[in-house]
Design a protein around this motif. Structure first.
Motif, short mmCIF file in Angstrom:
data_model
loop_
_atom_site.label_atom_id
_atom_site.label_comp_id
_atom_site.label_asym_id
_atom_site.label_seq_id
_atom_site.Cartn_x
_atom_site.Cartn_y
_atom_site.Cartn_z
N ALA A 72 34.61 41.56 32.31
CA ALA A 72 35.70 42.53 32.26
C ALA A 72 35.93 43.17 33.63
N THR A 73 34.86 43.52 34.31
CA THR A 73 34.97 44.12 35.64
C THR A 73 35.58 43.13 36.63
N LEU A 74 35.15 41.89 36.57
CA LEU A 74 35.70 40.89 37.47
C LEU A 74 37.17 40.63 37.18
N LYS A 75 37.55 40.58 35.92
CA LYS A 75 38.96 40.40 35.56
C LYS A 75 39.81 41.53 36.14
N GLN A 76 39.30 42.76 36.05
CA GLN A 76 40.03 43.90 36.63
C GLN A 76 40.17 43.72 38.13
N ARG A 77 39.12 43.30 38.79
CA ARG A 77 39.18 43.08 40.24
C ARG A 77 40.19 42.00 40.60
#
Length: 87
Positions: A72-77
């Motif tokens: 999820a964090t990587l998708k946001q990035r």
């Protein structure tokens, strides 16, 4: 325009924090492709980390190498990075 990478990445996480790498993988622009190919050729010991990071970005929705939170964090990035170049 010639890009010069100041740091040699040896870890997957380093690639995944690099906006230029994210843009390269997600946008497939020829000038970025030649840059990253040159980077790989110049520093062959990074190949494993590079390929793993590339694979993670290409298969974010079904990646089992990251926890759901990391995904999820990587998708946001990725979305932030891509929005930044669109503006």
């Amino acid at each position: 325009m010639k890009h010069v990478k100041r740091t040699i990445y040896t870890k997957v996480e380093q690639f995944l924090r690099d906006d230029e790498f994210i843009r390269y993988v997600m946008d497939c622009e020829p000038d970025k492709e030649s840059y990253w190919a040159s980077y790989l050729t110049a520093v062959p010991e990074i190949r494993t980390a590079y390929l793993k990071a590339y694979d993670i970005l290409m298969h974010l929705d079904d990646c089992d190498l990251l926890t759901p939170e990391e995904t999820a964090t990587l998708k946001q990035r990725v979305m932030h990075t891509l929005r930044t170049i669109a503006n």
